[in-house]
Design a protein around this motif. Structure first.
Motif, PDB file in Angstrom:
ATOM      1  N   ALA A   1       8.062   1.490  -6.186  1.00  0.00           N
ATOM      2  CA  ALA A   1       6.611   1.547  -6.007  1.00  0.00           C
ATOM      3  C   ALA A   1       6.195   0.797  -4.744  1.00  0.00           C
ATOM      4  CB  ALA A   1       5.908   0.969  -7.233  1.00  0.00           C
ATOM      5  N   SER A   2       6.801  -0.363  -4.508  1.00  0.00           N
ATOM      6  CA  SER A   2       6.494  -1.128  -3.299  1.00  0.00           C
ATOM      7  C   SER A   2       6.943  -0.379  -2.049  1.00  0.00           C
ATOM      8  CB  SER A   2       7.188  -2.494  -3.348  1.00  0.00           C
ATOM      9  OG  SER A   2       6.796  -3.221  -4.492  1.00  0.00           O
ATOM     10  N   LEU A   3       8.081   0.313  -2.148  1.00  0.00           N
ATOM     11  CA  LEU A   3       8.622   1.037  -0.997  1.00  0.00           C
ATOM     12  C   LEU A   3       7.707   2.169  -0.570  1.00  0.00           C
ATOM     13  CD1 LEU A   3      11.062   1.456   0.930  1.00  0.00           C
ATOM     14  CD2 LEU A   3      11.993   3.021  -0.788  1.00  0.00           C
ATOM     15  N   ILE A   4       7.251   2.989  -1.521  1.00  0.00           N
ATOM     16  CA  ILE A   4       6.417   4.139  -1.156  1.00  0.00           C
ATOM     17  C   ILE A   4       5.057   3.691  -0.636  1.00  0.00           C
ATOM     18  CG2 ILE A   4       5.482   4.479  -3.483  1.00  0.00           C
ATOM     19  CD1 ILE A   4       5.619   7.490  -2.965  1.00  0.00           C
ATOM     20  N   ILE A   5       4.514   2.618  -1.203  1.00  0.00           N
ATOM     21  CA  ILE A   5       3.227   2.115  -0.717  1.00  0.00           C
ATOM     22  C   ILE A   5       3.374   1.519   0.678  1.00  0.00           C
ATOM     23  CG2 ILE A   5       1.466   0.343  -1.099  1.00  0.00           C
ATOM     24  CD1 ILE A   5       1.784   0.842  -4.094  1.00  0.00           C
ATOM     25  N   PHE A   6       4.475   0.803   0.917  1.00  0.00           N
ATOM     26  CA  PHE A   6       4.696   0.203   2.233  1.00  0.00           C
ATOM     27  C   PHE A   6       4.871   1.277   3.306  1.00  0.00           C
ATOM     28  CE2 PHE A   6       7.911  -1.082   5.394  1.00  0.00           C
ATOM     29  CZ  PHE A   6       7.179  -2.049   6.069  1.00  0.00           C
ATOM     30  N   ILE A   7       5.723   2.263   3.052  1.00  0.00           N
ATOM     31  CA  ILE A   7       5.953   3.307   4.057  1.00  0.00           C
ATOM     32  C   ILE A   7       4.695   4.131   4.275  1.00  0.00           C
ATOM     33  CG2 ILE A   7       7.304   5.361   4.617  1.00  0.00           C
ATOM     34  CD1 ILE A   7       9.606   4.214   3.049  1.00  0.00           C
ATOM     35  N   GLY A   8       4.013   4.493   3.191  1.00  0.00           N
ATOM     36  CA  GLY A   8       2.795   5.278   3.328  1.00  0.00           C
ATOM     37  C   GLY A   8       1.714   4.542   4.105  1.00  0.00           C
ATOM     38  N   SER A   9       1.521   3.259   3.824  1.00  0.00           N
ATOM     39  CA  SER A   9       0.476   2.493   4.508  1.00  0.00           C
ATOM     40  C   SER A   9       0.803   2.287   5.986  1.00  0.00           C
ATOM     41  CB  SER A   9       0.267   1.142   3.818  1.00  0.00           C
ATOM     42  OG  SER A   9       1.476   0.393   3.801  1.00  0.00           O
ATOM     43  N   THR A  10       2.060   2.014   6.319  1.00  0.00           N
ATOM     44  CA  THR A  10       2.421   1.841   7.730  1.00  0.00           C
ATOM     45  C   THR A  10       2.320   3.160   8.496  1.00  0.00           C
ATOM     46  OG1 THR A  10       4.756   2.066   7.071  1.00  0.00           O
ATOM     47  CG2 THR A  10       3.920  -0.158   7.416  1.00  0.00           C
ATOM     48  N   ASN A  11       2.660   4.268   7.843  1.00  0.00           N
ATOM     49  CA  ASN A  11       2.508   5.576   8.496  1.00  0.00           C
ATOM     50  C   ASN A  11       1.038   5.875   8.780  1.00  0.00           C
ATOM     51  OD1 ASN A  11       5.254   5.974   8.386  1.00  0.00           O
ATOM     52  ND2 ASN A  11       5.193   7.391   6.662  1.00  0.00           N
ATOM     53  N   LEU A  12       0.172   5.586   7.816  1.00  0.00           N
ATOM     54  CA  LEU A  12      -1.255   5.857   7.999  1.00  0.00           C
ATOM     55  C   LEU A  12      -1.880   4.925   9.038  1.00  0.00           C
ATOM     56  CD1 LEU A  12      -2.369   6.458   4.303  1.00  0.00           C
ATOM     57  CD2 LEU A  12      -2.095   8.173   6.090  1.00  0.00           C
ATOM     58  N   LEU A  13      -1.490   3.654   9.011  1.00  0.00           N
ATOM     59  CA  LEU A  13      -2.023   2.711   9.997  1.00  0.00           C
ATOM     60  C   LEU A  13      -1.604   3.101  11.413  1.00  0.00           C
ATOM     61  CD1 LEU A  13      -1.521  -0.702   8.153  1.00  0.00           C
ATOM     62  CD2 LEU A  13      -3.689   0.404   8.698  1.00  0.00           C
ATOM     63  N   GLY A  14      -0.431   3.731  11.536  1.00  0.00           N
ATOM     64  CA  GLY A  14       0.041   4.150  12.850  1.00  0.00           C
ATOM     65  C   GLY A  14      -0.754   5.293  13.445  1.00  0.00           C
ATOM     66  N   LEU A  15      -1.587   5.969  12.649  1.00  0.00           N
ATOM     67  CA  LEU A  15      -2.411   7.060  13.158  1.00  0.00           C
ATOM     68  C   LEU A  15      -3.711   6.566  13.767  1.00  0.00           C
ATOM     69  CD1 LEU A  15      -1.904   9.654  10.268  1.00  0.00           C
ATOM     70  CD2 LEU A  15      -0.912   9.721  12.556  1.00  0.00           C
ATOM     71  N   LEU A  16      -4.022   5.295  13.598  1.00  0.00           N
ATOM     72  CA  LEU A  16      -5.232   4.747  14.197  1.00  0.00           C
ATOM     73  C   LEU A  16      -5.035   4.541  15.701  1.00  0.00           C
ATOM     74  CD1 LEU A  16      -6.135   2.066  11.487  1.00  0.00           C
ATOM     75  CD2 LEU A  16      -7.122   4.343  11.776  1.00  0.00           C
TER      76      LEU A  16
ATOM     77  N   LEU B   1       4.800  -9.232  12.315  1.00  0.00           N
ATOM     78  CA  LEU B   1       3.382  -9.320  11.962  1.00  0.00           C
ATOM     79  C   LEU B   1       2.806  -7.948  11.655  1.00  0.00           C
ATOM     80  CD1 LEU B   1       2.149 -11.913  14.632  1.00  0.00           C
ATOM     81  CD2 LEU B   1       2.706 -12.312  12.229  1.00  0.00           C
ATOM     82  N   ILE B   2       3.244  -6.937  12.402  1.00  0.00           N
ATOM     83  CA  ILE B   2       2.745  -5.577  12.173  1.00  0.00           C
ATOM     84  C   ILE B   2       3.218  -5.066  10.819  1.00  0.00           C
ATOM     85  CG2 ILE B   2       2.840  -3.206  13.017  1.00  0.00           C
ATOM     86  CD1 ILE B   2       3.146  -4.378  15.837  1.00  0.00           C
ATOM     87  N   ILE B   3       4.479  -5.344  10.478  1.00  0.00           N
ATOM     88  CA  ILE B   3       5.019  -4.889   9.197  1.00  0.00           C
ATOM     89  C   ILE B   3       4.291  -5.564   8.034  1.00  0.00           C
ATOM     90  CG2 ILE B   3       7.082  -4.936   7.732  1.00  0.00           C
ATOM     91  CD1 ILE B   3       8.747  -4.568  10.254  1.00  0.00           C
TER      92      ILE B   3
ATOM     93  N   THR C   1       3.391   2.253  15.150  1.00  0.00           N
ATOM     94  CA  THR C   1       3.959   2.718  13.891  1.00  0.00           C
ATOM     95  C   THR C   1       5.385   2.195  13.752  1.00  0.00           C
ATOM     96  OG1 THR C   1       2.706   4.763  14.213  1.00  0.00           O
ATOM     97  CG2 THR C   1       4.298   4.725  12.422  1.00  0.00           C
ATOM     98  N   PRO C   2       5.642   1.226  12.881  1.00  0.00           N
ATOM     99  CA  PRO C   2       7.005   0.677  12.746  1.00  0.00           C
ATOM    100  C   PRO C   2       8.030   1.715  12.289  1.00  0.00           C
ATOM    101  CG  PRO C   2       5.384  -0.791  11.738  1.00  0.00           C
ATOM    102  CD  PRO C   2       4.667   0.480  12.054  1.00  0.00           C
ATOM    103  N   THR C   3       7.591   2.733  11.529  1.00  0.00           N
ATOM    104  CA  THR C   3       8.541   3.713  11.003  1.00  0.00           C
ATOM    105  C   THR C   3       9.033   4.697  12.062  1.00  0.00           C
ATOM    106  OG1 THR C   3       6.592   4.926  10.192  1.00  0.00           O
ATOM    107  CG2 THR C   3       7.834   3.641   8.595  1.00  0.00           C
ATOM    108  N   THR C   4       8.568   4.582  13.303  1.00  0.00           N
ATOM    109  CA  THR C   4       9.146   5.381  14.380  1.00  0.00           C
ATOM    110  C   THR C   4      10.410   4.721  14.941  1.00  0.00           C
ATOM    111  OG1 THR C   4       7.701   4.286  15.996  1.00  0.00           O
ATOM    112  CG2 THR C   4       6.932   6.374  15.052  1.00  0.00           C
ATOM    113  N   GLN C   5      10.723   3.521  14.474  1.00  0.00           N
ATOM    114  CA  GLN C   5      11.915   2.811  14.933  1.00  0.00           C
ATOM    115  C   GLN C   5      13.077   3.100  13.986  1.00  0.00           C
ATOM    116  OE1 GLN C   5      11.656   0.894  17.890  1.00  0.00           O
ATOM    117  NE2 GLN C   5       9.689   1.958  17.873  1.00  0.00           N
ATOM    118  N   LEU C   6      14.139   3.702  14.520  1.00  0.00           N
ATOM    119  CA  LEU C   6      15.291   4.043  13.696  1.00  0.00           C
ATOM    120  C   LEU C   6      15.939   2.793  13.110  1.00  0.00           C
ATOM    121  CD1 LEU C   6      17.209   6.240  12.658  1.00  0.00           C
ATOM    122  CD2 LEU C   6      18.527   5.995  14.768  1.00  0.00           C
ATOM    123  N   SER C   7      15.918   1.689  13.844  1.00  0.00           N
ATOM    124  CA  SER C   7      16.530   0.456  13.354  1.00  0.00           C
ATOM    125  C   SER C   7      15.832  -0.048  12.096  1.00  0.00           C
ATOM    126  CB  SER C   7      16.479  -0.620  14.441  1.00  0.00           C
ATOM    127  OG  SER C   7      15.140  -0.842  14.859  1.00  0.00           O
ATOM    128  N   MET C   8      14.504   0.061  12.071  1.00  0.00           N
ATOM    129  CA  MET C   8      13.770  -0.391  10.888  1.00  0.00           C
ATOM    130  C   MET C   8      14.048   0.523   9.698  1.00  0.00           C
ATOM    131  SD  MET C   8       9.691  -0.742  10.236  1.00  0.00           S
ATOM    132  CE  MET C   8       9.111  -0.731   8.531  1.00  0.00           C
TER     133      MET C   8
END
Length: 226
Positions: free
Chosen positions: A73-88, A22-24, A93-100
């Motif tokens: 294009a989808s990849l950079i937007i997805f990673i960028g948006s999840t990184n920014l949302l993780g600062l709230l 759901l977070i992703i 932040t899903p991108t802190t998980q090495l498995s993901m």
């Protein structure tokens, strides 16, 4: 201060079930669509950003490589948006998980490599042995090039994980120090608070830069194989 420093990196659960999926999927909610919304400034900015990313990434690619435009294009937007949302505050932040991150890096890298072996077999095999290599060094160089090839997705995932995790940990430590110093020395607490604000601004830049670097490296791997 007794809280575990890595507690914010633990996948949250709801009724014992992980809610990482759901977070992703949450960034999809904030991405506007012309079917749901009348064209506005955010939608226009979104279209402009996608066109800019596509133009920058695909300029060096062959027609075969440009078929990956939507994916990158989808990849950079997805990673960028999840990184920014993780600062709230109070977010994950899903991108802190090495498995993901490995789950993103390995299929993209494998797809690029398979595409290279399918359409450019000779050029792909030539990467394992540079021209003019002395005969005694051939086995060693082949082994080294093979290892460097298979380590590429690991490097992609670890780079993204380490940069995002390190920034979050540093913000957590400085934020905790600021709270403690407010009752000890107010001027020192103000200094650490200013440092925390500057670090937060830097983390916003890092979140976008890491998304760009991840996607750019995938694009370069694709370029080498098309």
């Amino acid at each position: 201060m007794n809280e575990n420093l890595f507690s914010s990196f633990i996948t949250p659960t709801l009724m014992g079930l992980p809610i990482i999926i759901l977070i992703i999927m949450f960034p999809l909610v904030i991405m506007t669509s012309s079917k749901r919304l009348v064209n506005n400034r955010f939608h226009t900015f979104q279209q402009w950003l996608i066109k800019l990313i596509t133009k920058q990434m695909m300029a060096i690619h062959s027609p075969k490589g440009r078929t990956w435009s939507l994916m990158l294009a989808s990849l950079i937007i997805f990673i960028g948006s999840t990184n920014l949302l993780g600062l709230l505050p109070h977010t994950f932040t899903p991108t802190t998980q090495l498995s993901m991150n490995l789950g993103m890096a390995i299929p993209l890298w494998a797809g690029a490599v398979i595409l290279g072996f399918r359409h450019k077999m000779k050029d792909s095999l030539a990467h394992f042995l540079p021209q003019g290599t002395p005969i005694p060094l051939i086995p060693i160089l082949v082994i080294i090039e093979t290892i460097s090839l298979f380590i590429q997705p690991m490097a992609l995932a670890v780079r993204l994980t380490a940069n995002i995790t390190a920034g979050h940990l540093l913000m957590h430590l400085i934020g905790g120090a600021t709270l403690v110093l407010t009752s000890i020395s107010l001027p020192t607490a103000m200094i650490t608070f200013i440092i925390l604000i500057m670090l937060t601004i830097l983390e916003f830049a890092v979140a976008l830069i890491q998304a760009y670097v991840f996607t750019l490296l995938v694009s370069l791997y694709l370029h080498d194989n098309t």
